[in-house]
Design a protein around this motif. Structure first.
Motif, PDB file in Angstrom:
ATOM      1  N   LEU A 177      -1.996  -1.057  -1.590  1.00 13.94           N
ATOM      2  CA  LEU A 177      -3.135  -1.126  -2.521  1.00 13.94           C
ATOM      3  C   LEU A 177      -2.703  -0.696  -3.926  1.00 13.94           C
ATOM      4  O   LEU A 177      -3.117  -1.299  -4.921  1.00 13.94           O
ATOM      5  CB  LEU A 177      -4.291  -0.258  -2.018  1.00 13.94           C
ATOM      6  N   GLY A 190      -2.689  -3.216  -6.779  1.00 11.61           N
ATOM      7  CA  GLY A 190      -3.673  -2.770  -7.780  1.00 11.61           C
ATOM      8  C   GLY A 190      -3.065  -2.683  -9.170  1.00 11.61           C
ATOM      9  O   GLY A 190      -3.639  -3.184 -10.142  1.00 11.61           O
ATOM     10  N   PHE A 191      -1.866  -2.091  -9.271  1.00  4.85           N
ATOM     11  CA  PHE A 191      -1.277  -1.954 -10.604  1.00  4.85           C
ATOM     12  C   PHE A 191      -0.729  -3.295 -11.123  1.00  4.85           C
ATOM     13  O   PHE A 191      -0.561  -3.468 -12.321  1.00  4.85           O
ATOM     14  CB  PHE A 191      -0.249  -0.815 -10.644  1.00  4.85           C
ATOM     15  N   HIS A 250      -4.960  -7.479  -2.354  1.00  5.32           N
ATOM     16  CA  HIS A 250      -5.614  -6.184  -2.590  1.00  5.32           C
ATOM     17  C   HIS A 250      -6.946  -6.144  -1.825  1.00  5.32           C
ATOM     18  O   HIS A 250      -7.272  -5.143  -1.194  1.00  5.32           O
ATOM     19  CB  HIS A 250      -5.844  -5.993  -4.085  1.00  5.32           C
ATOM     20  N   ALA A 310      -7.851  -3.731   1.222  1.00  2.00           N
ATOM     21  CA  ALA A 310      -9.011  -2.849   1.025  1.00  2.00           C
ATOM     22  C   ALA A 310      -9.929  -2.907   2.252  1.00  2.00           C
ATOM     23  O   ALA A 310     -10.397  -1.866   2.730  1.00  2.00           O
ATOM     24  CB  ALA A 310      -9.763  -3.265  -0.237  1.00  2.00           C
ATOM     25  N   PHE A 322      -8.342  -1.011   4.985  1.00  2.00           N
ATOM     26  CA  PHE A 322      -8.435   0.423   4.694  1.00  2.00           C
ATOM     27  C   PHE A 322      -9.820   0.956   5.089  1.00  2.00           C
ATOM     28  O   PHE A 322      -9.948   2.018   5.691  1.00  2.00           O
ATOM     29  CB  PHE A 322      -8.168   0.615   3.191  1.00  2.00           C
ATOM     30  N   ILE A 323     -10.861   0.170   4.789  1.00  2.00           N
ATOM     31  CA  ILE A 323     -12.229   0.595   5.107  1.00  2.00           C
ATOM     32  C   ILE A 323     -12.416   0.687   6.634  1.00  2.00           C
ATOM     33  O   ILE A 323     -13.001   1.644   7.148  1.00  2.00           O
ATOM     34  CB  ILE A 323     -13.263  -0.349   4.447  1.00  2.00           C
ATOM     35  N   MET A 374     -15.604  -5.585  -6.339  1.00  2.00           N
ATOM     36  CA  MET A 374     -15.501  -6.789  -5.515  1.00  2.00           C
ATOM     37  C   MET A 374     -16.767  -7.640  -5.579  1.00  2.00           C
ATOM     38  O   MET A 374     -16.716  -8.851  -5.618  1.00  2.00           O
ATOM     39  CB  MET A 374     -15.304  -6.338  -4.065  1.00  2.00           C
ATOM     40  N   TYR A 410     -20.034 -11.956 -11.631  1.00  2.00           N
ATOM     41  CA  TYR A 410     -19.539 -12.526 -12.877  1.00  2.00           C
ATOM     42  C   TYR A 410     -20.582 -13.509 -13.390  1.00  2.00           C
ATOM     43  O   TYR A 410     -21.182 -14.242 -12.584  1.00  2.00           O
ATOM     44  CB  TYR A 410     -18.206 -13.255 -12.641  1.00  2.00           C
ATOM     45  N   ALA A 425     -14.162  -0.284 -13.497  1.00  2.00           N
ATOM     46  CA  ALA A 425     -12.708  -0.483 -13.505  1.00  2.00           C
ATOM     47  C   ALA A 425     -12.001   0.781 -13.966  1.00  2.00           C
ATOM     48  O   ALA A 425     -10.993   1.190 -13.383  1.00  2.00           O
ATOM     49  CB  ALA A 425     -12.353  -1.663 -14.416  1.00  2.00           C
ATOM     50  N   HIS A 466     -12.105   3.345 -11.228  1.00  2.00           N
ATOM     51  CA  HIS A 466     -11.213   2.911 -10.136  1.00  2.00           C
ATOM     52  C   HIS A 466      -9.751   3.227 -10.494  1.00  2.00           C
ATOM     53  O   HIS A 466      -9.004   3.753  -9.666  1.00  2.00           O
ATOM     54  CB  HIS A 466     -11.408   1.410  -9.905  1.00  2.00           C
ATOM     55  N   VAL A 467      -9.376   2.945 -11.735  1.00  2.00           N
ATOM     56  CA  VAL A 467      -7.980   3.168 -12.153  1.00  2.00           C
ATOM     57  C   VAL A 467      -7.678   4.676 -12.229  1.00  2.00           C
ATOM     58  O   VAL A 467      -6.607   5.122 -11.797  1.00  2.00           O
ATOM     59  CB  VAL A 467      -7.679   2.473 -13.502  1.00  2.00           C
ATOM     60  N   MET A 475      -4.592   9.193  -6.856  1.00  2.00           N
ATOM     61  CA  MET A 475      -4.062   8.873  -5.536  1.00  2.00           C
ATOM     62  C   MET A 475      -2.540   8.770  -5.582  1.00  2.00           C
ATOM     63  O   MET A 475      -1.835   9.324  -4.745  1.00  2.00           O
ATOM     64  CB  MET A 475      -4.695   7.555  -5.050  1.00  2.00           C
TER      65      MET A 475
HETATM   66  C1  HEM Z   1     -11.213   0.300  -0.087  1.00  2.00           C
HETATM   67  C2  HEM Z   1     -10.589   0.581  -1.176  1.00  2.00           C
HETATM   68  C3  HEM Z   1     -10.436  -0.342  -2.361  1.00  2.00           C
HETATM   69  C4  HEM Z   1     -11.190  -1.420  -2.757  1.00  2.00           C
HETATM   70  C5  HEM Z   1     -12.437  -1.979  -2.088  1.00  2.00           C
HETATM   71  C6  HEM Z   1     -10.593  -1.948  -3.964  1.00  2.00           C
HETATM   72  C7  HEM Z   1     -11.025  -3.055  -4.673  1.00  2.00           C
HETATM   73  C8  HEM Z   1     -10.513  -3.486  -5.859  1.00  2.00           C
HETATM   74  C9  HEM Z   1     -10.949  -4.656  -6.596  1.00  2.00           C
HETATM   75  C10 HEM Z   1     -12.064  -5.603  -6.139  1.00  2.00           C
HETATM   76  C11 HEM Z   1     -10.215  -4.755  -7.716  1.00  2.00           C
HETATM   77  C12 HEM Z   1     -10.355  -5.828  -8.816  1.00  2.00           C
HETATM   78  C13 HEM Z   1      -9.666  -7.078  -8.484  1.00  2.00           C
HETATM   79  C14 HEM Z   1     -10.042  -8.157  -9.502  1.00  2.00           C
HETATM   80  O1  HEM Z   1      -9.640  -8.034 -10.679  1.00  2.00           O
HETATM   81  O2  HEM Z   1     -10.760  -9.085  -9.138  1.00  2.00           O
HETATM   82  C15 HEM Z   1      -9.308  -3.644  -7.729  1.00  2.00           C
HETATM   83  C16 HEM Z   1      -8.405  -3.363  -8.723  1.00  2.00           C
HETATM   84  C17 HEM Z   1      -7.554  -2.311  -8.717  1.00  2.00           C
HETATM   85  N1  HEM Z   1      -7.329  -1.429  -7.674  1.00  2.00           N
HETATM   86 FE1  HEM Z   1      -8.411  -1.307  -5.991  1.00  2.00          FE
HETATM   87  N2  HEM Z   1      -9.511  -1.178  -4.282  1.00  2.00           N
HETATM   88  C18 HEM Z   1      -9.383  -0.191  -3.315  1.00  2.00           C
HETATM   89  C19 HEM Z   1      -8.406   0.769  -3.227  1.00  2.00           C
HETATM   90  C20 HEM Z   1      -7.434   0.972  -4.178  1.00  2.00           C
HETATM   91  C21 HEM Z   1      -6.388   1.955  -4.075  1.00  2.00           C
HETATM   92  C22 HEM Z   1      -6.177   2.899  -2.890  1.00  2.00           C
HETATM   93  C23 HEM Z   1      -5.662   1.867  -5.236  1.00  2.00           C
HETATM   94  C24 HEM Z   1      -4.476   2.648  -5.676  1.00  2.00           C
HETATM   95  C25 HEM Z   1      -4.035   3.744  -5.149  1.00  2.00           C
HETATM   96  C26 HEM Z   1      -6.253   0.831  -6.046  1.00  2.00           C
HETATM   97  C27 HEM Z   1      -5.825   0.475  -7.286  1.00  2.00           C
HETATM   98  C28 HEM Z   1      -6.362  -0.528  -8.053  1.00  2.00           C
HETATM   99  C29 HEM Z   1      -5.975  -0.815  -9.431  1.00  2.00           C
HETATM  100  C30 HEM Z   1      -4.957  -0.023 -10.261  1.00  2.00           C
HETATM  101  C31 HEM Z   1      -6.716  -1.926  -9.850  1.00  2.00           C
HETATM  102  C32 HEM Z   1      -6.686  -2.599 -11.218  1.00  2.00           C
HETATM  103  C33 HEM Z   1      -7.935  -2.210 -11.978  1.00  2.00           C
HETATM  104  C34 HEM Z   1      -7.997  -2.706 -13.412  1.00  2.00           C
HETATM  105  O3  HEM Z   1      -7.008  -2.620 -14.117  1.00  2.00           O
HETATM  106  O4  HEM Z   1      -9.067  -3.158 -13.798  1.00  2.00           O
HETATM  107  N3  HEM Z   1      -7.324   0.291  -5.372  1.00  2.00           N
HETATM  108  N4  HEM Z   1      -9.495  -2.893  -6.578  1.00  2.00           N
END
Ligand code: HEM
Length: 217
Positions: A27, A31-32, A50, A54, A57-58, A138, A142, A160, A163-164, A170
């Motif tokens: 993730l 994610g990064f 991702h 996710a 993970f859930i 998610m 949009y 966002a 989340h970041v 983490m």
């Molecule tokens: C159940 C857990 C998680 C869910 C449901 C989730 C969901 C999401 C979603 C939907 C996106 C956006 C994707 C898009 O642009 O369409 C995203 C982005 C991202 N996720 Fe997660 N994620 C989860 C866990 C994590 C974890 C554990 C990490 C890191 C340790 C992480 C790091 C990131 C990062 C860095 C981004 C980019 C955000 C940005 O720059 O806007 N996520 N995640």
């Protein structure tokens, strides 16, 4: 004091730990990439992977919650401020002078006070924040998607950002965790324990029988 090989980490606990480690690595990695830090899978695939990770993970979290409550293991994470200073002092100074660990690990108390506090924060703040903001991200509607059943949130920016920030916490946790697991009796002691379930623990002789019974359970 005698040393005994004790069954500390049960089968599900080890499965959950390693599966969680794998998913969190994946993730963070995808994610990064989504964040724009580098390109590996390509943006579209990174988002797809991702999302899949996710959901996995859930599901894992749901099983882990069930396991922790049915076995009573959740008590291991009940935070306590007792001995926090001694534990911190050990990690900052004692560890470099070969000082003994300030707290004893037992089957009923596997975590030192600093671990309890950190894991509690992770489970109660960081992981829920990632899951909740991740799900909001998610199901964000949009303006051009036309999906009417999705959530109606005015902007993704705050979600966002949170989340970041949680993702950074983490990743910092994972880096610290990897360093700290090397600080057992030998560099690989803690790693071996989480792989095999068994660890050699010090205990007073009169408690040896209790442990032996626990091991046979
Ligand atoms: C159940 C857990 C998680 C869910 C449901 C989730 C969901 C999401 C979603 C939907 C996106 C956006 C994707 C898009 O642009 O369409 C995203 C982005 C991202 N996720 Fe997660 N994620 C989860 C866990 C994590 C974890 C554990 C990490 C890191 C340790 C992480 C790091 C990131 C990062 C860095 C981004 C980019 C955000 C940005 O720059 O806007 N996520 N995640």
């Amino acid at each position: 004091m005698i040393k005994k090989k004790v069954y500390v980490y049960k089968g599900f606990e080890r499965f959950w730990h390693w599966m969680q480690a794998l998913l969190i690595f994946f993730l963070a990695f995808t994610g990064f990439e989504i964040h724009g830090s580098y390109t590996f899978f390509g943006y579209r695939d990174a988002v797809r992977y991702h999302n899949i990770a996710a959901y996995m993970f859930i599901v894992l979290i749901a099983f882990a919650i069930f396991w922790h409550f049915t076995t009573g293991e959740w008590r291991q994470y009940y935070p306590s401020f007792k001995n926090i200073a001694a534990q911190l002092n050990y990690y900052i100074f004692g560890i470099f002078k070969n000082a003994p660990h300030p707290t004893k690990k037992t089957v009923l108390s596997k975590l030192n006070p600093l671990q309890k506090l950190t894991y509690f924060g992770l489970k109660v703040v960081i992981i829920p924040t990632l899951v909740i903001t991740g799900l909001l991200y998610m199901f964000y509607r949009y303006s051009n998607s036309g999906i009417i059943e999705s959530l109606d949130i005015s902007s993704l920016k705050l979600i966002a950002t949170i989340h970041v920030i949680a993702a950074f916490f983490m990743v910092s946790f994972v880096i610290t965790h990897i360093y700290l697991i090397t600080t057992g009796e030998k560099v690989t002691t803690n790693l071996k324990a989480m792989l095999t379930g068994y660890e050699e623990l010090e205990e007073p002789e009169d408690e040896a029988n209790i442990t032996l019974n626990t091991k046979l359970d």
